[in-house]
Write an enzyme that holds these catalytic residues in place. Sequence first.
Site, mmCIF file in Angstrom:
data_model
loop_
_atom_site.group_PDB
_atom_site.id
_atom_site.type_symbol
_atom_site.label_atom_id
_atom_site.label_comp_id
_atom_site.label_asym_id
_atom_site.label_seq_id
_atom_site.Cartn_x
_atom_site.Cartn_y
_atom_site.Cartn_z
ATOM 1 C CE1 TYR A 122 56.935 11.972 25.510
ATOM 2 C CE2 TYR A 122 57.167 10.562 27.432
ATOM 3 C CZ TYR A 122 56.374 11.305 26.588
ATOM 4 O OH TYR A 122 55.017 11.390 26.810
ATOM 5 C CB SER A 146 54.872 12.923 30.325
ATOM 6 O OG SER A 146 55.264 11.649 30.758
HETATM 7 N N1 LIG Z 1 49.796 7.796 26.236
HETATM 8 C C1 LIG Z 1 50.500 7.982 27.324
HETATM 9 O O1 LIG Z 1 50.763 7.034 28.094
HETATM 10 C C2 LIG Z 1 50.969 9.339 27.699
HETATM 11 C C3 LIG Z 1 51.473 9.549 28.985
HETATM 12 C C4 LIG Z 1 51.924 10.812 29.349
HETATM 13 C C5 LIG Z 1 51.872 11.847 28.450
HETATM 14 N N2 LIG Z 1 51.382 11.641 27.204
HETATM 15 C C6 LIG Z 1 51.356 12.780 26.288
HETATM 16 O O2 LIG Z 1 50.046 12.996 25.841
HETATM 17 C C7 LIG Z 1 50.069 13.559 24.522
HETATM 18 C C8 LIG Z 1 49.155 12.746 23.618
HETATM 19 O O3 LIG Z 1 49.654 11.420 23.577
HETATM 20 P P1 LIG Z 1 48.813 10.184 23.017
HETATM 21 O O4 LIG Z 1 49.090 9.048 23.901
HETATM 22 O O5 LIG Z 1 47.435 10.602 22.743
HETATM 23 O O6 LIG Z 1 49.627 9.934 21.670
HETATM 24 P P2 LIG Z 1 49.152 9.448 20.236
HETATM 25 O O7 LIG Z 1 47.876 8.700 20.323
HETATM 26 O O8 LIG Z 1 50.340 8.809 19.630
HETATM 27 O O9 LIG Z 1 48.857 10.842 19.487
HETATM 28 C C9 LIG Z 1 49.897 11.725 19.177
HETATM 29 C C10 LIG Z 1 49.320 12.874 18.408
HETATM 30 O O10 LIG Z 1 50.366 13.765 18.049
HETATM 31 C C11 LIG Z 1 50.218 14.074 16.663
HETATM 32 N N3 LIG Z 1 51.477 14.400 16.026
HETATM 33 C C12 LIG Z 1 52.628 13.685 16.035
HETATM 34 N N4 LIG Z 1 53.560 14.323 15.316
HETATM 35 C C13 LIG Z 1 52.991 15.451 14.838
HETATM 36 C C14 LIG Z 1 53.430 16.524 14.040
HETATM 37 N N5 LIG Z 1 54.687 16.603 13.594
HETATM 38 N N6 LIG Z 1 52.554 17.521 13.748
HETATM 39 C C15 LIG Z 1 51.284 17.466 14.189
HETATM 40 N N7 LIG Z 1 50.808 16.484 14.967
HETATM 41 C C16 LIG Z 1 51.654 15.488 15.280
HETATM 42 C C17 LIG Z 1 49.633 12.816 16.061
HETATM 43 O O11 LIG Z 1 49.052 13.131 14.815
HETATM 44 P P3 LIG Z 1 49.075 12.088 13.571
HETATM 45 O O12 LIG Z 1 48.901 10.729 14.179
HETATM 46 O O13 LIG Z 1 47.902 12.519 12.765
HETATM 47 O O14 LIG Z 1 50.376 12.267 12.945
HETATM 48 C C18 LIG Z 1 48.626 12.450 17.122
HETATM 49 O O15 LIG Z 1 47.455 13.216 16.946
HETATM 50 C C19 LIG Z 1 51.535 13.540 24.080
HETATM 51 O O16 LIG Z 1 52.085 14.812 24.269
HETATM 52 C C20 LIG Z 1 52.180 12.543 25.031
HETATM 53 O O17 LIG Z 1 53.541 12.818 25.239
HETATM 54 C C21 LIG Z 1 50.917 10.415 26.797
#
Ligand SMILES: NC(=O)c1ccc[n+]([C@@H]2O[C@H](COP(=O)([O-])OP(=O)(O)OC[C@H]3O[C@@H](n4cnc5c(N)ncnc54)[C@H](OP(=O)(O)O)[C@@H]3O)[C@@H](O)[C@H]2O)c1
Length: 241
Positions: free
Chosen positions: A154, A141
Amino acid sequence: MNWKGKTAIVTGASGGIGSAVCEKLASLQMNQVITGRKMDVLEKLSAKACGLGAEVMACAGDVTDSAFRKSLVQNAVERFGSLDVVINCAGIAQNQHFEEVTEEDYDRIMNLNAKAPYFLCQTALPELRKSSCATIINITSVVAHKGYPFQSAYAASKHALAGFSKSLANEVYKENIRVHLISPGGVYTPMVALARPDLTPDMVSLPEDIANIAAFYLEMRDANAIVDEIQVHRSGKEPFA
Ligand SMILES: NC(=O)c1ccc[n+]([C@@H]2O[C@H](COP(=O)([O-])OP(=O)(O)OC[C@H]3O[C@@H](n4cnc5c(N)ncnc54)[C@H](OP(=O)(O)O)[C@@H]3O)[C@@H](O)[C@H]2O)c1
């Protein structure tokens, strides 16, 4: 290079970025073990990806559990015969004042965002060593580089993820194993919708943008030029900030 028939594990595939990554890899005809905790979401995604010509195995579970992580690697090898790519997408964010973060909050965030990818990479390494195109892509991130307020746990977890990835990259590059980072700012997913409800899709990156960057790393796999990390910011944010 041709990725058809190569095998990837994608964590967080039931989420915004992970599902876009899964679809992108499916368009490259890659076999995949996809994970998240919601089996119904994984099954729908799996059907979509299979429609694109990929073979996909949906494995629901908690990626902070070491036995589950081992099963992901085992499933990839048993079902598809090899493991070539690991993409760590699973993650959680929490907006909280520093003084309000409990030890439980801290452990939950660190366990998922830093410890789980650390040990998934460790578990996957023996299989990745057998691949001629071994690639790890860890989604960090912008907070792996910055210290935004109210995101201390985070930020700690994403600094840790970036830190171990850099060390690992240096330990394994002579074995032809690549370790890359993608460090996005705001991406339009359920996570950002919760954390920043003020941001609309036109102000942030889209999950497909991040999936395209993952595919770029794969496309560059055989090149002499190597990109270690790509930092991405949303269009509304000032450049080089
Ligand atoms: N969105 C942003 O703005 C952003 C920016 C920078 C970095 N990121 C990073 O990108 C990555 C993906 O983020 P996203 O925005 O796609 O988030 P998201 O839509 O909330 O998805 C998060 C994922 O993590 C899984 N997860 C959470 N807890 C878990 C656990 N204990 N075991 C297995 N799976 C688990 C969730 O699965 P379930 O829902 O099935 O539990 C879901 O598939 C993350 O690492 C985040 O920090 C995101």
